[in-house]
Design a protein around this motif. Structure first.
Motif, PDB file in Angstrom:
ATOM      1  N   MET A 396       0.857  -1.184   0.000  1.00 45.64           N
ATOM      2  CA  MET A 396       0.000   0.000   0.000  1.00 45.64           C
ATOM      3  C   MET A 396       0.898   1.241   0.000  1.00 45.64           C
ATOM      4  N   SER A 397       0.295   2.358  -0.339  1.00 44.98           N
ATOM      5  CA  SER A 397       1.051   3.614  -0.355  1.00 44.98           C
ATOM      6  C   SER A 397       0.442   4.600   0.619  1.00 44.98           C
ATOM      7  N   ILE A 398       1.284   5.507   1.122  1.00 37.77           N
ATOM      8  CA  ILE A 398       0.797   6.602   1.961  1.00 37.77           C
ATOM      9  C   ILE A 398       1.392   7.919   1.466  1.00 37.77           C
ATOM     10  N   VAL A 399       0.582   8.967   1.521  1.00 37.56           N
ATOM     11  CA  VAL A 399       1.020  10.330   1.252  1.00 37.56           C
ATOM     12  C   VAL A 399       0.672  11.131   2.487  1.00 37.56           C
ATOM     13  N   MET A 400       1.621  11.878   3.042  1.00 40.71           N
ATOM     14  CA  MET A 400       1.382  12.558   4.318  1.00 40.71           C
ATOM     15  C   MET A 400       1.521  14.066   4.204  1.00 40.71           C
ATOM     16  N   VAL A 401       0.569  14.757   4.854  1.00 39.37           N
ATOM     17  CA  VAL A 401       0.609  16.214   4.999  1.00 39.37           C
ATOM     18  C   VAL A 401       0.486  16.520   6.484  1.00 39.37           C
ATOM     19  N   GLU A 402       1.361  17.382   6.972  1.00 34.96           N
ATOM     20  CA  GLU A 402       1.338  17.719   8.398  1.00 34.96           C
ATOM     21  C   GLU A 402       1.594  19.213   8.564  1.00 34.96           C
ATOM     22  N   GLY A 403       0.751  19.847   9.379  1.00 31.73           N
ATOM     23  CA  GLY A 403       0.896  21.280   9.589  1.00 31.73           C
ATOM     24  C   GLY A 403       0.729  22.079   8.314  1.00 31.73           C
ATOM     25  N   GLY A 404      -0.056  21.531   7.387  1.00 29.18           N
ATOM     26  CA  GLY A 404      -0.279  22.208   6.123  1.00 29.18           C
ATOM     27  C   GLY A 404       0.843  22.039   5.126  1.00 29.18           C
ATOM     28  N   SER A 405       1.862  21.246   5.477  1.00 26.95           N
ATOM     29  CA  SER A 405       3.008  21.045   4.584  1.00 26.95           C
ATOM     30  C   SER A 405       3.095  19.594   4.131  1.00 26.95           C
ATOM     31  N   TYR A 406       3.361  19.417   2.863  1.00 22.31           N
ATOM     32  CA  TYR A 406       3.547  18.088   2.283  1.00 22.31           C
ATOM     33  C   TYR A 406       4.883  17.521   2.760  1.00 22.31           C
ATOM     34  N   LEU A 407       4.849  16.316   3.344  1.00 25.42           N
ATOM     35  CA  LEU A 407       6.080  15.688   3.825  1.00 25.42           C
ATOM     36  C   LEU A 407       6.679  14.731   2.803  1.00 25.42           C
ATOM     37  N   GLY A 408       5.827  13.958   2.108  1.00 25.65           N
ATOM     38  CA  GLY A 408       6.333  13.010   1.130  1.00 25.65           C
ATOM     39  C   GLY A 408       5.408  11.815   1.016  1.00 25.65           C
ATOM     40  N   TYR A 409       5.910  10.751   0.384  1.00 29.26           N
ATOM     41  CA  TYR A 409       5.121   9.539   0.221  1.00 29.26           C
ATOM     42  C   TYR A 409       5.996   8.318   0.494  1.00 29.26           C
ATOM     43  N   GLY A 410       5.335   7.172   0.688  1.00 30.67           N
ATOM     44  CA  GLY A 410       6.080   5.943   0.936  1.00 30.67           C
ATOM     45  C   GLY A 410       5.237   4.716   0.654  1.00 30.67           C
ATOM     46  N   PHE A 411       5.870   3.560   0.754  1.00 31.45           N
ATOM     47  CA  PHE A 411       5.214   2.275   0.507  1.00 31.45           C
ATOM     48  C   PHE A 411       5.527   1.325   1.652  1.00 31.45           C
ATOM     49  N   LEU A 412       4.565   0.480   1.982  1.00 36.63           N
ATOM     50  CA  LEU A 412       4.777  -0.527   3.014  1.00 36.63           C
ATOM     51  C   LEU A 412       3.832  -1.701   2.795  1.00 36.63           C
ATOM     52  N   HIS A 413       4.141  -2.805   3.425  1.00 38.19           N
ATOM     53  CA  HIS A 413       3.353  -4.027   3.272  1.00 38.19           C
ATOM     54  C   HIS A 413       1.985  -3.853   3.917  1.00 38.19           C
ATOM     55  N   LYS A 414       0.974  -4.439   3.294  1.00 42.52           N
ATOM     56  CA  LYS A 414      -0.400  -4.297   3.797  1.00 42.52           C
ATOM     57  C   LYS A 414      -0.579  -4.848   5.199  1.00 42.52           C
ATOM     58  N   GLU A 415       0.256  -5.791   5.580  1.00 39.37           N
ATOM     59  CA  GLU A 415       0.090  -6.430   6.894  1.00 39.37           C
ATOM     60  C   GLU A 415       0.782  -5.672   8.019  1.00 39.37           C
ATOM     61  N   GLU A 416       1.444  -4.545   7.693  1.00 42.76           N
ATOM     62  CA  GLU A 416       2.082  -3.749   8.752  1.00 42.76           C
ATOM     63  C   GLU A 416       1.008  -3.217   9.705  1.00 42.76           C
ATOM     64  N   ALA A 417       1.110  -3.564  10.988  1.00 44.49           N
ATOM     65  CA  ALA A 417       0.100  -3.167  11.975  1.00 44.49           C
ATOM     66  C   ALA A 417       0.554  -1.910  12.711  1.00 44.49           C
ATOM     67  N   ILE A 418       0.554  -0.788  12.022  1.00 43.87           N
ATOM     68  CA  ILE A 418       1.029   0.471  12.605  1.00 43.87           C
ATOM     69  C   ILE A 418      -0.142   1.218  13.228  1.00 43.87           C
ATOM     70  N   SER A 419       0.007   1.596  14.495  1.00 45.85           N
ATOM     71  CA  SER A 419      -1.060   2.318  15.182  1.00 45.85           C
ATOM     72  C   SER A 419      -0.633   3.725  15.594  1.00 45.85           C
TER      73      SER A 419
END
Length: 469
Positions: A396-419
């Motif tokens: 899966m892919s993620i695109v992150m924005v924080e504080g109104g600023s674009y940080l970047g994008y990344g990829f990780l396995h679907k089974e990653e259990a990140i909380s």
């Protein structure tokens, strides 16, 4: 039967130039069986720089036949034959354009002796006609004149036919039936190996320099569109001639393709890109305080030393946001920075402003409105991620924005259990922020099919990434 063609012209591209000499050599697959040559009156002056190349001047073509006067003869020589030339797209574009102007479109199968020579006679440093003829012991009489070059090309073609032990010419004709006119310097196998998946593609020149960056939902399909259409355009001719290789980066979805394309264009400044090719920092809404203690707003370019409340891709976006929110909070237009006046603002004259512009409203009262404006800006700059498809079924892919600023994008396995929200950043490839990015992130088309999750929702609902996907 093959019609081996060479032309001389008034300039380097077909859209605004004409043929001033043409030679056609008919080849039956073993030998030359017919020849034709003629100067052509281009009905325009031949520039001196072009005359220096082929030696044809205005006086030489003044009494020569015009193309329409030779069109029937030329057509009879070309029809039902395969059009062959050295850098075939150049010659074909001029001949085709000349017939189109007469209301008679020309559609012929084509072969390029540059491309064929690269396959049948590999290993040469240069595949120009002059260098090839030197290598193959072919004498060119009257170089850069149509007949001299056409006869030399015919001899080269005879050698190509004789040495084609792997059926390259036949395979090329079959492949060309798909109407994907691969540039002469690009290996056909490179094109055939392109993936039919979302990503960013790069055209490279002979020095492996990036000359164009593009994005696509289907890389192979999108790349093929660059090779079709009218070869008579000067930009397209120069563009295709410079393409020696195609590289690519898979992105999994269109959003990341758009984001990465935008970054790469500003990073490499490719010669043939025009869109997004700027370092415009966009416009901002700034906050400052005057000597009387009133906090004021202003639109301008991003600059050091000024507190930035919001960033926008252009002045129009910043102005609309500033006016809409200021009116909503009843902030004095002069203090908001979108009206200027030596005394009171226009809105005060019509009793729609409480008078901060002339001191009728106290700094304390006015500054509370500015504080509310800042809070509105902060609410617009929410932290969020987009979750989408990765480069494979397991990713899966993620695109992150924080504080109104674009940080970047990344990829990780679907089974990653990140909380934990902060842990998501470990998977990001960081990229510089830029106003162009927000046009993409705010595009419904670009984000269609992706899941948007705000940080507050993530934390309140204890979302795990594996659940969110």
């Amino acid at each position: 039967m093959y019609a081996i063609v060479d032309i001389e012209t008034t300039g380097g591209y077909a859209d605004n130039n004409r043929i001033c000499e043409i030679a056609i050599i008919i080849h039956d697959g073993q030998k030359v069986v017919k020849e034709y040559q003629s100067l052509i009156n281009p009905e325009r002056s031949i520039p001196y720089g072009v005359q220096a190349i082929h030696g044809i001047n205005d006086a030489m073509v003044a009494d020569a036949p015009k193309f329409f006067e030779q069109a029937k003869t030329i057509y009879e020589l070309l029809k039902d034959n395969i059009f062959v030339a050295h850098s075939v797209n150049f010659d074909y574009s001029f001949v085709q354009k000349a017939f189109v102007e007469l209301g008679f479109p020309l559609q012929l199968k084509k072969l390029c002796t540059v491309r064929l020579s690269r396959k049948i006679f590999p290993g040469y440093k240069s595949y120009s006609l002059g260098n090839l003829c030197d290598h193959r012991k072919i004498i060119i009489n009257d170089r850069h004149r149509a007949y001299g070059d056409a006869i030399a090309t015919a001899e080269l073609f005879t050698q190509l036919l004789a040495h084609d032990t792997e059926g390259v010419i036949e395979k090329t004709l079959k492949k060309n039936a798909s109407n994907v006119n691969i540039p002469e310097n690009l290996n056909k196998e490179v094109y055939e190996a392109l993936p039919q998946a979302p990503g960013v593609y790069y055209f490279l020149n002979s020095k492996s320099q990036i000359i164009y960056v593009g994005k696509a939902k289907d890389i192979k399909k999108r790349v093929s569109t660059h090779f079709g259409g009218n070869k008579g355009e000067i930009a397209k001719q120069a563009f295709q001639k410079d393409i020696y290789h195609v590289d690519y980066l898979l992105t999994g979805n269109e959003l990341i393709a758009l984001l990465h394309e935008s970054h790469e264009i500003r990073k490499h400044w490719p010669r043939f890109n025009s869109a997004q090719k700027n370092n415009n920092p966009g416009h901002c809404i700034f906050l400052y305080e005057d000597r009387l203690g009133y906090k004021r707003l202003q639109i301008g370019r991003k600059q050091n030393g000024m507190k930035t409340l919001m960033r926008f891709a252009n002045h129009a976006g910043a102005f609309k946001f500033l006016v809409d929110k200021s009116k909503e909070l009843n902030i004095c237009p002069k203090m908001a920075g979108y009206q200027s006046s030596p005394t009171e603002c226009f809105d005060h004259k019509i009793k729609e402003c409480e008078g901060a512009c002339i001191g009728d409203e106290s700094p304390e009262s006015h500054n509370k409105k500015i504080k509310a404006f800042i809070q509105l800006c902060d609410s617009e700059k929410s932290d969020y991620i987009f979750i989408g498809k990765g480069k494979s079924q397991e990713e899966m892919s993620i695109v992150m924005v924080e504080g109104g600023s674009y940080l970047g994008y990344g990829f990780l396995h679907k089974e990653e259990a990140i909380s934990e929200w902060e842990d998501l950043k470990n998977y990001l490839q960081k990229f510089p922020d830029h106003p162009e990015i927000y046009k993409i992130l705010n595009s419904e088309t670009a984000t269609k099919g992706l899941k948007k999750i705000k940080k507050d929702d993530w934390l309140q609902q204890k979302i795990r990434l594996s659940q969110a996907s």
